[in-house]
Design a protein around this motif. Structure first.
Motif, PDB file in Angstrom:
ATOM      1  N   TYR B  91       0.836  -1.202   0.000  1.00  0.00           N
ATOM      2  CA  TYR B  91       0.000   0.000   0.000  1.00  0.00           C
ATOM      3  C   TYR B  91       0.868   1.248   0.000  1.00  0.00           C
ATOM      4  CZ  TYR B  91      -3.943  -2.994   1.307  1.00  0.00           C
ATOM      5  OH  TYR B  91      -4.919  -3.955   1.338  1.00  0.00           O
ATOM      6  N   LYS B  92       0.315   2.289  -0.568  1.00  0.00           N
ATOM      7  CA  LYS B  92       1.048   3.554  -0.560  1.00  0.00           C
ATOM      8  C   LYS B  92       0.900   4.203   0.814  1.00  0.00           C
ATOM      9  CE  LYS B  92       1.430   7.932  -2.998  1.00  0.00           C
ATOM     10  NZ  LYS B  92       0.548   8.958  -2.427  1.00  0.00           N
ATOM     11  N   VAL B  93      -0.309   4.199   1.314  1.00  0.00           N
ATOM     12  CA  VAL B  93      -0.531   4.771   2.634  1.00  0.00           C
ATOM     13  C   VAL B  93      -0.277   3.684   3.672  1.00  0.00           C
ATOM     14  CG1 VAL B  93      -2.205   5.887   4.139  1.00  0.00           C
ATOM     15  CG2 VAL B  93      -2.290   6.276   1.684  1.00  0.00           C
ATOM     16  N   ARG B  94       0.562   3.980   4.612  1.00  0.00           N
ATOM     17  CA  ARG B  94       0.839   2.992   5.661  1.00  0.00           C
ATOM     18  C   ARG B  94      -0.424   2.702   6.452  1.00  0.00           C
ATOM     19  NH1 ARG B  94       5.593   1.236   7.875  1.00  0.00           N
ATOM     20  NH2 ARG B  94       4.581   0.942   9.867  1.00  0.00           N
ATOM     21  N   THR B  95      -0.540   1.483   6.889  1.00  0.00           N
ATOM     22  CA  THR B  95      -1.763   1.100   7.596  1.00  0.00           C
ATOM     23  C   THR B  95      -1.974   1.942   8.852  1.00  0.00           C
ATOM     24  OG1 THR B  95      -2.883  -0.648   8.750  1.00  0.00           O
ATOM     25  CG2 THR B  95      -0.495  -0.737   8.773  1.00  0.00           C
ATOM     26  N   LYS B  96      -3.223   2.277   9.096  1.00  0.00           N
ATOM     27  CA  LYS B  96      -3.538   3.000  10.321  1.00  0.00           C
ATOM     28  C   LYS B  96      -4.384   2.132  11.250  1.00  0.00           C
ATOM     29  CE  LYS B  96      -3.122   7.647   8.503  1.00  0.00           C
ATOM     30  NZ  LYS B  96      -3.383   7.468   7.059  1.00  0.00           N
TER      31      LYS B  96
END
Lengths: 253, 288, 646
Positions: B91-96
């Protein structure tokens, strides 16, 4: 409300994908996330470009068809809902929203945000059922099921097969999905006769399809729109150990 | 690889089982370490070390334990690689997604601990295997016994010149031994280098043992080293924090009533064990 | 003129189905393997039929529009499934379920079909339990029941608020088992685009692969249509986005009759429309009416104040509330059938008492239920629904009453079928919501699940054999025939035409226009004047579509715009028969409410003398008037009465 959208676009499974940025303005806070994408798509069609493909169907959070990875969360920042139940009021005005498809080896991208989740069906086909055929079954009340067991089985059975657990897991593991089905049938007397082969076959299929291993981080539980609990995974592990140790039945090939 | 044919859950259970063995060993290790704190010049500590170094049952367990460490590490690395392969495009956005503290970083905390283990082995365990030189101790009684035998032989004239000279040198060395080379009970020679062992005990002395007590004291006298220790114990705490309830989950032990108890044990263990270990360098740094 | 033969067996009502089964023709196991059956649709009706047929030994191919059968919209049914088990000892029986269903359907359903439905209802529960469907149990471990609209007994079996999901997953599991066994082959992300008729018999279908755009041919000895209803003609409905009546329209165009298209059910408890962007309406289960009370303010000025946000519903005192259902229908109260509850809400809102900002909304209040049962119990019963409501509307329903308004939900009309569920094209069968047979002019709550599964598990597997028994002489059918080529070429032409229009209006815009016309003129309250206006408007919309639609993308990859466009074209065709059917039926019955035909008290007025028939429409060609055929309904065993829920 206004938003900047960064959306993953990919023409086909083999094509190279990229993020595209879109500005979208004047969105009502009561608008659902998918309706916001509808509005975007209508504007894209008006500009003669190809709309963003995304999976969706019932739009009431039960079919499990929708699934977008929004700002680092499967199904977006709200808890216990699917993407279609996410509303724009959960975002800040002017926010940048990054939308990605589910990422996992067993879920190849079909187009843009649409992924192929038939791997989940393939796991179910390995034993996620009671092998009865139509007709010739006993009266419903001849099988007594304690209320708490029926309720627990129902909780496990409420899985909608959206794949958010796989998307959330850092290992792309499908353990929560598989364990929900294994648990449901392990809790019910109807599922007992096939319990030992079921768990072995379903786990074998899951492994074969390339899902990762469970490392007990419980990200799946945190993101599951139906709040399926991790105790299902523990139950599946237990069933698996019992099947390997105490039963004489092997994998069916 | 043959390993591939094992089901993912089997591999996971194996990882957990090896981990369980390590979990059981840690309190034993801690218990022995805490003997360091006793102001007896290392008597208890040396006795414990002696027991651990000589008892045959312990030796069998030592092999099992070593195998567990190695398999735990290898399996963890193997599973991690498999897990990375399950998501080839990230993923581009790191997991939140909120996950239990440190549970996502088991491979990293484990890696740090593994690196520390190498250091730890070089410092201590390899000395025992005689791969690295350290400090040694010898029981005066044993040395004396050998010396007496040789003395008898001398009287009977069975020693050649060279052996006679060696015996004399040994006698002179022992008579001039400095008090630091003797432990409090005056029963053991301690803090010996390899040369000193030969000097004091003779070349054919077999009962020499590593002097872990002195080695520990010297190590902890080094501030940098103590600091590394302390950091590693914090990391160990993180690793252990996820270990016990994860173990229970993997073995399928989940129950409405008992799971909270397991969680508490998990927390206690993860705090108390590393804390116990950490007390020792702290004690050497600030008390001694 | 084609006379419709419903093929109802002779004899006493209660003996008809038994008699049929014992005298029908069967296919022996060796021959079953040689026979191919295509099932289109994987909802309750399709999945259960495919699983049962596969288990019998037929070669089944099943086509799914989504990626998995579990997405089918049957999954969204919340409340429950009816069966005449009489576990509660409250006087239920097959006869009573039969009677309630006929009466609920306002005496426009076929007697023999409904009786058979009630008869097999009990087997459905047994079947589902055996599959591992986790129905709610009571503390003794026995199956639990709840009550539902239109019935005075507790006969509804449920699994939390997700009964449809659990039943569908049960059928899906049965299907999965057959797929594993190899008797059923599954084709996902395929949409049926045309029916292929050879020598007057249904012999196959043409599909489009929604992933690749490929056009594919499939041949079989029989085709089963289980594609659900056409509620999305109204654009805003409780149906899923992929639900469509396209397959049924293709069959209609190939010669299958379409029955009672104007019977559309409006569900009373949906979340009201909020804005133009809205894509669908969310249903709140009818089971909420068990404990919730429906009201609007008594004073029109209170209603206005609420609409303008000056007043909170909780501020209105008990004596200023008008519990209009309890007032008008004391016997059934809030549990009157859906059509009645819907119309009553519309009546109040039209009179100016609506409480939503748009004016179209009424309250569903749990205050007294919470006082009576306690919050915990209410939460246990409806917790997931309340949570869903709060997520969508952002209002806590434990503290404030819910706001609801009727919305299009289910279509009783559908492909005309005989007692064997066979359409007017031999070899073409229709099951579930796609056919018309069992619900008459209005469907009772918890009956759709019952009908879908009854058709799929217990009826079609018998009746289809009666047809297939003489097909054993028919070799495997080739897809390389003139008929298949023609159908494929016609489809290619159609798709290319749509792509080449490159007009100004998006599919969604046109779809909204269609929905608007249908809701305004062919909606909950209909009259001849509006219907006469709607027909030319719909014709105009069709022209607009074929000259001014804008579809981007291409034919050879995933293209949702194209998919929607094809369905819209079919929906426009269908909308015209709906309007025509509504216009010809000069009476009010069930979901069809003609404002000209009401009693003095404002209730629907049926005309049994002139309209006790099924209107079956025959397609006669593009731009030609369809022909209406009548199947007279004869009630031999039941006393036809005016529906009365007072």
């Amino acid at each position: 409300m206004d938003f900047t959208l960064k959306i993953w676009r990919q023409e086909s499974q083999k094509a190279k994908g990229r993020f595209e940025t879109y500005k979208i303005t004047d969105i009502s806070p009561d608008c659902s996330f998918l309706e916001m994408l509808d509005i975007l798509n209508e504007s894209l069609v008006n500009k003669l470009s190809h709309p963003v493909c995304f999976d969706h169907d019932c739009r009431e959070g039960i079919c499990g068809m929708c699934g977008l990875y929004i700002n680092g969360h499967p199904h977006g920042p709200d808890s216990a809902i699917t993407t279609c139940q996410l509303h724009m009021r959960k975002f800040k005005d002017g926010e940048t929203i990054t939308i990605e498809p589910w990422r996992a080896k067993p879920f190849p991208i079909i187009r843009d945000l649409v992924v192929d989740r038939t791997a989940l069906d393939k796991i179910i086909q390995e034993g996620g059922y009671v092998s009865v055929t139509t007709g010739g079954v006993p009266d419903g009340n001849s099988i007594l099921i304690p209320k708490h067991k029926a309720d627990k089985a129902m909780d496990s059975a409420s899985c909608i097969g959206c794949g958010a657990c796989v998307a959330a897991c850092k290992n792309a593991s499908a353990m929560l999905f598989v364990s929900a089905k294994v648990s449901q049938l392990a809790l019910l007397p109807q599922g007992k006769p096939e319990a030992a082969t079921r768990v072995q076959n379903m786990v074998a299929k899951m492994d074969q399809l390339g899902f990762g291993n469970c490392t007990n981080t419980y990200a799946c539980e945190a993101e599951c729109p139906k709040e399926i609990k991790r105790s299902n995974i523990a139950r599946m592990n237990r069933e698996f150990i019992l099947a390997k140790v105490a039963s004489e039945e092997d994998l069916q090939q | 690889m043959k390993l591939i044919q094992f089901a993912s859950i089997t591999k996971k259970i194996a990882l957990a089982a090896f981990g369980l063995f390590l979990l059981l060993f840690l309190p034993v290790h801690l218990g022995i370490n805490l003997c360091l704190l006793r102001d007896d010049g290392g008597e208890w500590y040396r006795n414990a070390s002696h027991f651990m170094g000589t008892n045959y049952i312990v030796k069998v367990f030592e092999i099992v334990l070593l195998a567990s460490v190695l398999l735990h590490i290898c399996l963890a690395i193997y599973l991690t690689i498999e897990n990375w392969l399950a998501r080839p495009v990230r993923y581009k956005v790191r997991t939140k997604t909120k996950t239990p503290f440190m549970s996502r970083y088991m491979i990293w905390t484990g890696g740090i601990i593994a690196c520390f283990l190498v250091l730890h082995f070089i410092n201590f365990y390899f000395v025992k295997l005689d791969l690295v030189q350290g400090k040694y101790s010898a029981s005066i009684e044993q040395v004396d016994k050998l010396f007496q035998q040789k003395a008898i032989k001398l009287q009977q004239g069975e020693l050649n010149e060279k052996e006679q000279a060696a015996l004399m040198a040994q006698y002179q060395a022992i008579s001039q031994i400095s008090p630091e080379k003797m432990d409090k009970s005056q029963k053991n020679m301690v803090n010996l280098t390899k040369e000193e062992v030969i000097q004091y005990c003779g070349e054919d002395f077999k009962h020499v043992e590593p002097d872990f007590y002195t080695m520990s004291k010297e190590l902890f006298a080094n501030k940098t080293y103590s600091l590394i220790y302390l950091v590693v114990f914090v990391v160990l705490g993180f690793h252990l924090y996820h270990a016990i309830n994860s173990l229970a989950q993997t073995l399928g032990l989940s129950h409405r009533k008992y799971s909270p108890i397991i969680d508490w044990i998990s927390v206690f263990y993860a705090v108390l064990v590393p804390l116990g270990f950490a007390i020792i360098p702290l004690w050497f740094m600030f008390v001694k | 003129m084609n006379t419709l033969s419903s093929k109802i067996p002779e004899g006493q009502l209660s003996e008809k189905w038994t008699r049929y089964k014992s005298s029908q023709k069967l296919v022996n196991p060796a021959n079953k393997r040689k026979l191919d059956i295509i099932v289109v649709g994987t909802g309750l009706a399709g999945a259960s039929a495919a699983a049962s047929l596969g288990a019998l030994g037929f070669n089944v191919k099943i086509f799914c529009i989504s990626d998995s059968p579990r997405r089918a919209h049957s999954i969204a049914a919340q409340g429950g499934i009816n069966a005449a088990k009489n576990y509660q000892n409250d006087g239920d029986s097959v006869d009573r379920l039969f009677f309630d269903t006929i009466k609920g359907g306002d005496y426009r359903a076929r007697e023999a079909n409904v009786y058979r439905l009630a008869e097999v209802s009990n087997s459905i529960i047994d079947q589902c339990v055996a599959q591992g469907v986790p129905f709610a149990r009571d503390y003794s471990g026995m199956l639990d029941n709840r009550s539902f609209g239109g019935a005075q007994v507790s006969r509804t079996f449920y699994a939390k608020g997700q009964t449809g999901q659990q039943l569908l997953l049960g059928a899906y599991s049965a299907l999965s088992k057959e797929i594993k066994a190899g008797t059923v082959k599954m084709y996902e992300r395929r949409e049926m685009m045309d029916l292929v008729v050879v020598d007057g018999r249904a012999r196959g279908i043409i599909t489009r692969n929604l992933q690749t755009g490929e056009i594919e041919r499939w041949a079989s000895h029989a085709v089963v249509i289980a594609t659900g209803g056409y509620g999305n003609v109204y654009f805003l409905s409780t149906n899923a986005m992929n639900c469509n009546g396209s397959a049924a329209v293709q069959c209609f165009h190939k010669g299958a009759f379409f029955a009672n298209p104007c019977f559309v059910q409006i569900h009373p408890t949906c979340i009201p429309v909020k804005g133009d962007y809205q894509s669908k309406l969310t249903l709140m289960s009818e089971s909420l009416r068990n404990d919730g009370r429906i009201w609007v303010p008594k004073k029109i000025e209170d209603a206005q104040a609420i609409r303008e946000g000056r007043l909170n519903p909780t501020d209105i005192s008990e004596q200023d509330r008008d519990y209009y259902l309890e007032r008008r229908y004391p016997a059934f109260g809030n549990l009157v059938p859906r059509d009645i509850a819907s119309r009553a809400a519309k009546e109040r809102c039209d009179a100016g008492y609506g409480v939503a900002p748009s004016g179209y909304g009424v309250y569903l209040d749990f205050k007294s239920a919470i006082e009576r049962l306690g919050k915990d119990k209410v939460e246990a019963r409806y917790g997931n629904l309340f949570q869903m409501y709060e997520k969508i509307v952002d209002v806590n329903p434990y503290e404030n009453p819910m706001m609801i308004y009727p919305a299009v939900h289910y279509t009783m009309g559908g492909l005309w079928v005989d007692y064997e569920l066979q359409t007017t094209i031999p070899g073409l069968f229709a099951t579930g919501e796609a056919n018309f047979s069992d619900h008459g002019a209005n469907r009772l709550g918890a009956s759709a699940l019952m009908q879908g599964l009854a058709d799929g598990y217990f009826i079609l597997p018998y009746t289809i054999q009666n047809y297939l028994s003489d097909q054993i002489y028919q070799e495997r059918i080739s897809t390389q025939t003139e008929e298949f080529t023609q159908a494929e070429n016609a489809l290619r032409d159609k798709l290319e035409t749509i792509m080449s229009i490159k007009g100004e209006k998006t599919v969604d815009t046109l779809q909204r226009e269609l929905g608007h016309i249908m809701w305004e003129y062919v909606g909950m309250g209909r009259n001849a004047e509006n219907l006469r206006k709607a027909i030319p408007m719909l014709r105009e919309l069709r022209n607009e579509f074929w000259t001014n639609v804008r579809v981007t993308g291409d034919l050879t990859s995933m293209n949702p715009e194209l998919e929607k466009a094809v369905r819209l074209a079919d929906h426009i065709e269908l909308s015209q028969i709906i309007a025509k059917d509504a216009l010809q039926r000069e009476e009010s019955c069930g979901g069809h409410y003609r404002e000209e035909f009401v009693t003095n008290e404002g209730e629907a007025k049926r005309d049994d003398d002139n309209y006790m028939f099924v209107a079956a429409w025959q397609y006669t060609g593009k731009d030609q008037e369809p022909i209406m055929h009548k199947e007279e309904l004869k009630y031999e065993f039941i006393n036809v009465q005016q529906r009365n829920y007072k």
